[in-house]
Motif scaffolding. Structure first.
Motif, PDB file in Angstrom:
ATOM      1  N   ALA A 266      13.028 -14.350   2.665  1.00  0.00           N
ATOM      2  CA  ALA A 266      13.182 -13.237   3.613  1.00  0.00           C
ATOM      3  C   ALA A 266      12.450 -11.989   3.129  1.00  0.00           C
ATOM      4  CB  ALA A 266      14.654 -12.925   3.827  1.00  0.00           C
ATOM      5  N   PHE A 267      11.903 -11.244   4.067  1.00  0.00           N
ATOM      6  CA  PHE A 267      11.191 -10.012   3.722  1.00  0.00           C
ATOM      7  C   PHE A 267      12.131  -8.973   3.124  1.00  0.00           C
ATOM      8  CE2 PHE A 267       7.341 -11.293   5.969  1.00  0.00           C
ATOM      9  CZ  PHE A 267       6.379 -10.691   5.170  1.00  0.00           C
ATOM     10  N   GLY A 268      13.304  -8.789   3.718  1.00  0.00           N
ATOM     11  CA  GLY A 268      14.205  -7.767   3.207  1.00  0.00           C
ATOM     12  C   GLY A 268      14.543  -7.987   1.751  1.00  0.00           C
ATOM     13  N   ASP A 269      14.909  -9.214   1.401  1.00  0.00           N
ATOM     14  CA  ASP A 269      15.273  -9.538   0.023  1.00  0.00           C
ATOM     15  C   ASP A 269      14.100  -9.327  -0.929  1.00  0.00           C
ATOM     16  OD1 ASP A 269      16.722 -11.075   2.126  1.00  0.00           O
ATOM     17  OD2 ASP A 269      18.000 -11.655   0.453  1.00  0.00           O
ATOM     18  N   ASN A 270      12.907  -9.721  -0.492  1.00  0.00           N
ATOM     19  CA  ASN A 270      11.733  -9.574  -1.353  1.00  0.00           C
ATOM     20  C   ASN A 270      11.277  -8.128  -1.464  1.00  0.00           C
ATOM     21  OD1 ASN A 270      10.554 -12.265  -2.410  1.00  0.00           O
ATOM     22  ND2 ASN A 270      11.182 -12.742  -0.318  1.00  0.00           N
ATOM     23  N   ILE A 271      11.373  -7.378  -0.382  1.00  0.00           N
ATOM     24  CA  ILE A 271      10.988  -5.970  -0.445  1.00  0.00           C
ATOM     25  C   ILE A 271      11.900  -5.218  -1.410  1.00  0.00           C
ATOM     26  CG2 ILE A 271      10.963  -3.838   0.932  1.00  0.00           C
ATOM     27  CD1 ILE A 271       9.656  -5.459   3.179  1.00  0.00           C
ATOM     28  N   ALA A 272      13.186  -5.586  -1.411  1.00  0.00           N
ATOM     29  CA  ALA A 272      14.095  -5.002  -2.408  1.00  0.00           C
ATOM     30  C   ALA A 272      13.673  -5.416  -3.818  1.00  0.00           C
ATOM     31  CB  ALA A 272      15.524  -5.441  -2.125  1.00  0.00           C
ATOM     32  N   LYS A 273      13.264  -6.662  -3.972  1.00  0.00           N
ATOM     33  CA  LYS A 273      12.808  -7.146  -5.281  1.00  0.00           C
ATOM     34  C   LYS A 273      11.538  -6.421  -5.717  1.00  0.00           C
ATOM     35  CE  LYS A 273      12.536 -11.640  -5.861  1.00  0.00           C
ATOM     36  NZ  LYS A 273      11.993 -13.031  -5.833  1.00  0.00           N
ATOM     37  N   TRP A 274      10.692  -6.061  -4.744  1.00  0.00           N
ATOM     38  CA  TRP A 274       9.413  -5.412  -5.067  1.00  0.00           C
ATOM     39  C   TRP A 274       9.569  -3.914  -5.323  1.00  0.00           C
ATOM     40  CZ3 TRP A 274       7.222  -8.176  -0.160  1.00  0.00           C
ATOM     41  CH2 TRP A 274       7.036  -9.521  -0.444  1.00  0.00           C
ATOM     42  N   GLY A 275      10.788  -3.370  -5.185  1.00  0.00           N
ATOM     43  CA  GLY A 275      11.006  -2.003  -5.624  1.00  0.00           C
ATOM     44  C   GLY A 275      11.349  -0.988  -4.559  1.00  0.00           C
ATOM     45  N   THR A 276      11.619  -1.416  -3.338  1.00  0.00           N
ATOM     46  CA  THR A 276      11.988  -0.506  -2.252  1.00  0.00           C
ATOM     47  C   THR A 276      13.478  -0.606  -1.976  1.00  0.00           C
ATOM     48  OG1 THR A 276       9.806  -0.617  -1.195  1.00  0.00           O
ATOM     49  CG2 THR A 276      11.655  -0.003   0.208  1.00  0.00           C
ATOM     50  N   SER A 277      14.154   0.513  -1.862  1.00  0.00           N
ATOM     51  CA  SER A 277      15.579   0.519  -1.479  1.00  0.00           C
ATOM     52  C   SER A 277      15.667   0.114  -0.014  1.00  0.00           C
ATOM     53  CB  SER A 277      16.186   1.904  -1.699  1.00  0.00           C
ATOM     54  OG  SER A 277      16.210   2.239  -3.071  1.00  0.00           O
TER      55      SER A 277
ATOM     56  N   SER B 207       0.824  -1.212   0.000  1.00  0.00           N
ATOM     57  CA  SER B 207       0.000   0.000   0.000  1.00  0.00           C
ATOM     58  C   SER B 207       0.856   1.259   0.000  1.00  0.00           C
ATOM     59  CB  SER B 207      -0.943   0.000   1.208  1.00  0.00           C
ATOM     60  OG  SER B 207      -0.212   0.041   2.424  1.00  0.00           O
ATOM     61  N   LEU B 208       1.985   1.222   0.708  1.00  0.00           N
ATOM     62  CA  LEU B 208       2.844   2.404   0.784  1.00  0.00           C
ATOM     63  C   LEU B 208       3.720   2.554  -0.451  1.00  0.00           C
ATOM     64  CD1 LEU B 208       4.069   2.066   4.498  1.00  0.00           C
ATOM     65  CD2 LEU B 208       2.329   3.647   3.628  1.00  0.00           C
ATOM     66  N   GLU B 209       4.108   1.423  -1.031  1.00  0.00           N
ATOM     67  CA  GLU B 209       5.079   1.441  -2.135  1.00  0.00           C
ATOM     68  C   GLU B 209       6.251   2.362  -1.789  1.00  0.00           C
ATOM     69  OE1 GLU B 209       3.064   2.343  -5.803  1.00  0.00           O
ATOM     70  OE2 GLU B 209       2.347   0.292  -6.010  1.00  0.00           O
ATOM     71  N   ALA B 210       6.805   2.112  -0.611  1.00  0.00           N
ATOM     72  CA  ALA B 210       7.827   3.000  -0.072  1.00  0.00           C
ATOM     73  C   ALA B 210       9.055   3.045  -0.971  1.00  0.00           C
ATOM     74  CB  ALA B 210       8.226   2.538   1.332  1.00  0.00           C
ATOM     75  N   ASP B 211       9.623   4.234  -1.081  1.00  0.00           N
ATOM     76  CA  ASP B 211      10.867   4.405  -1.829  1.00  0.00           C
ATOM     77  C   ASP B 211      12.040   3.802  -1.060  1.00  0.00           C
ATOM     78  OD1 ASP B 211       9.967   6.428  -4.096  1.00  0.00           O
ATOM     79  OD2 ASP B 211       9.080   7.116  -2.208  1.00  0.00           O
ATOM     80  N   PHE B 212      12.039   3.991   0.261  1.00  0.00           N
ATOM     81  CA  PHE B 212      13.085   3.452   1.129  1.00  0.00           C
ATOM     82  C   PHE B 212      12.440   2.658   2.260  1.00  0.00           C
ATOM     83  CE2 PHE B 212      15.421   6.804  -0.958  1.00  0.00           C
ATOM     84  CZ  PHE B 212      16.713   6.302  -1.069  1.00  0.00           C
ATOM     85  N   GLY B 213      13.094   1.589   2.641  1.00  0.00           N
ATOM     86  CA  GLY B 213      12.660   0.799   3.787  1.00  0.00           C
ATOM     87  C   GLY B 213      13.819   0.564   4.737  1.00  0.00           C
ATOM     88  N   PHE B 214      13.552   0.648   6.033  1.00  0.00           N
ATOM     89  CA  PHE B 214      14.548   0.363   7.064  1.00  0.00           C
ATOM     90  C   PHE B 214      14.072  -0.845   7.863  1.00  0.00           C
ATOM     91  CE2 PHE B 214      15.575   4.605   5.864  1.00  0.00           C
ATOM     92  CZ  PHE B 214      16.905   4.834   6.205  1.00  0.00           C
ATOM     93  N   ASN B 215      14.773  -1.950   7.711  1.00  0.00           N
ATOM     94  CA  ASN B 215      14.454  -3.212   8.361  1.00  0.00           C
ATOM     95  C   ASN B 215      15.380  -3.334   9.568  1.00  0.00           C
ATOM     96  OD1 ASN B 215      13.677  -5.814   8.956  1.00  0.00           O
ATOM     97  ND2 ASN B 215      14.466  -6.737   7.087  1.00  0.00           N
TER      98      ASN B 215
END
Length: 488
Positions: A252-263, A175-183
């Motif tokens: 892993a969420f981090g790897d997939n979130i990067a794959k889905w377009g979030t830095s 929903s956020l389609e965040a540009d950056f994510g901090f895990n």
């Protein structure tokens, strides 16, 4: 003319860096003004966060929404602030026993609500929209365990999405389609920066999105921000930054979130000398994350060479709480030279609100490539087996530690009692045992409790009681001692 133009360009390049450095220095110097005082211990419970979340819900600067529930029915909340076009999503404690950044998030929220550093704060909040999920795994936090109530690692549930916590995280990312994510995580305190004796106090990772570890613009942006954060940490914990392995983990969420377009920027909070509750590391999280948000807002990170990411030392795992080097150990009539590596394992008390230590030998032999938070060169010292005091004693909570030292010098580490306290440990430097306790024959080996003495030239000079080294030529009170154990 050309020289003046070059000088002007250099000045323009230096000015943003200087301004950013001033901001960071002010964050560090003024930290205590923004530290959330109600969260002063690592073992945070879900219920402790609720008054804080309620206060932000009633604050018009913030938007607070419930975004899911844990398996055991504890609410998950998202706290948002800012009006910018760049979305940044930060989440913490997907592992229940990794709370350092959870504390730092509430420090950051206090800062964002305060009046200080208005120009930098306005720059952040006018260009970014920040979304904080402070505790993703409240059921695990309740019992201070990594996994959730289902017994799974939420960070390995990005594909199957069996946990409600994982499903909430996926919904928010989409929903956020965040540009950056901090895990935000904690790692073992036994990690060090590769080939150094420095603990990896903070470790970073720009997660890979495929097995080939390719670098696209999305991953490159994460790497650049990490380089920036590393430079910040070096001011306050020089040499104490590591780079986490970027092997691709498809679950892993981090790897997939990067794959889905979030830095995606993964931060691991490790160890720092004499910081059991990780309060200094919490402060470093606060400073480095806010500094990262500032550079994302002003875009300065874009000028950082992505190649600098590889210059950050890799994580290694070669630290002990206590390392004893070159000690002489007699076995079957022969002398051997051994190094000993000792961990002080944390054992939670009932209620998971505090802990005691169990000192264990985890390795022995040639440990010359390993390091210790505390290292003792035992060259010329013999390892001496501990003895049980021959007379029964009474429990005396007012025990004089200096009187204990006299018995330690005679090699006594265990004391029999008619009645033992209900706790499994004692704060005095002596192990308590029941009348029926039968001490096994002393033998050094990995897995045994680290209790023994060191003797030099016929005199016992040092005691190791439950993994804590005591110098018997100095006052006991004031030395680094945690607890001894009670054996029933």
């Amino acid at each position: 003319m050309i020289k003046r133009l070059f000088a002007s360009l250099m000045l323009m390049a230096i000015m943003p860096m200087t301004a950013q450095g001033d901001f960071t220095n002010q964050l560090y110097a003024g930290y205590e003004d923004f530290k959330e005082p109600t969260l002063d211990k690592r073992r945070i419970k879900h219920q402790q966060l609720q008054p804080l979340i309620t206060s932000y819900r009633s604050n018009p600067k913030f938007e607070v929404q419930q975004v899911g529930e844990s398996i055991e029915g504890r609410d998950l909340h998202l706290i948002s602030i800012g009006s910018g076009d760049i979305d940044v999503f930060l989440w913490s404690q997907m592992h229940g026993n990794e709370p350092t950044a959870t504390q730092a998030i509430f420090d950051i929220l206090r800062f964002l609500d305060a009046e200080a550093l208005q120009s930098e704060k306005e720059e952040i909040l006018s260009r970014l929209k920040l979304h904080f999920l402070p505790m993703l795994n409240p059921d695990g936090a309740e019992v201070y365990e990594r996994r959730n109530a289902l017994g799974i690692d939420i960070n390995r549930d990005a594909l199957r999405l069996q946990s409600p916590e994982g499903r909430a995280l996926k919904r928010l990312r989409d929903s956020l389609e965040a540009d950056f994510g901090f895990n935000l995580h904690d790692q073992s305190t036994y990690y060090n920066a590769e080939l150094t004796d420095k603990p990896a106090t903070i470790s970073y990772l720009a997660t890979a999105y495929n097995y080939e570890k390719d670098i696209n613009d999305i991953r490159a942006n994460a790497m650049k921000v990490i380089v920036y954060m590393n430079n910040i940490i070096q001011k306050y914990a020089p040499g104490q930054v590591g780079r986490y392995s970027d092997d691709f983990e498809p679950r892993a969420f981090g790897d997939n979130i990067a794959k889905w377009g979030t830095s995606l920027i993964l931060i691991e909070s490790g160890g720092y000398a004499n910081d059991l509750e990780k309060q200094e590391i919490r402060k470093l999280n606060y400073v480095s994350i806010l500094s990262a948000l500032h550079t994302i807002a002003n875009g300065d990170y874009k000028n950082i060479p992505v190649e600098d990411y590889e210059k950050i030392p890799r994580n290694d795992r070669k630290l002990f709480d206590l390392k004893i080097e070159n000690a002489t150990y007699e076995l079957l009539g022969k002398d051997y030279i051994l190094d000993l590596g000792i961990h002080r394992q944390e054992i939670d008390n009932d209620g998971h609100e505090d802990f005691y230590n169990k000192g264990v030998i985890v390795d022995q032999g040639d440990l010359s490539t390993y390091y210790g938070y505390e290292t003792f060169d035992a060259s010329g010292y013999e390892i001496v087996a501990p003895k049980v005091y021959p007379e029964k004693s009474r429990v005396n909570t007012g025990q004089d530690w200096e009187k204990s030292k006299d018995f330690l010098k005679m090699g006594y580490a265990y004391y029999r009692y008619d009645f033992l306290p209900s706790a499994p440990y004692v704060e005095e430097p002596r192990n308590l045992v029941s009348e029926s306790f039968n001490k096994s024959k002393f033998k050094l080996q990995p897995g045994v409790n680290a209790t023994f003495f060191l003797r030099k030239e016929g005199e016992i000079t040092h005691a190791v009681i439950n993994g804590f080294l005591l110098d018997l030529s100095k006052p006991i009170n004031g030395q680094n001692f945690g607890n001894a154990l009670i054996y029933r």
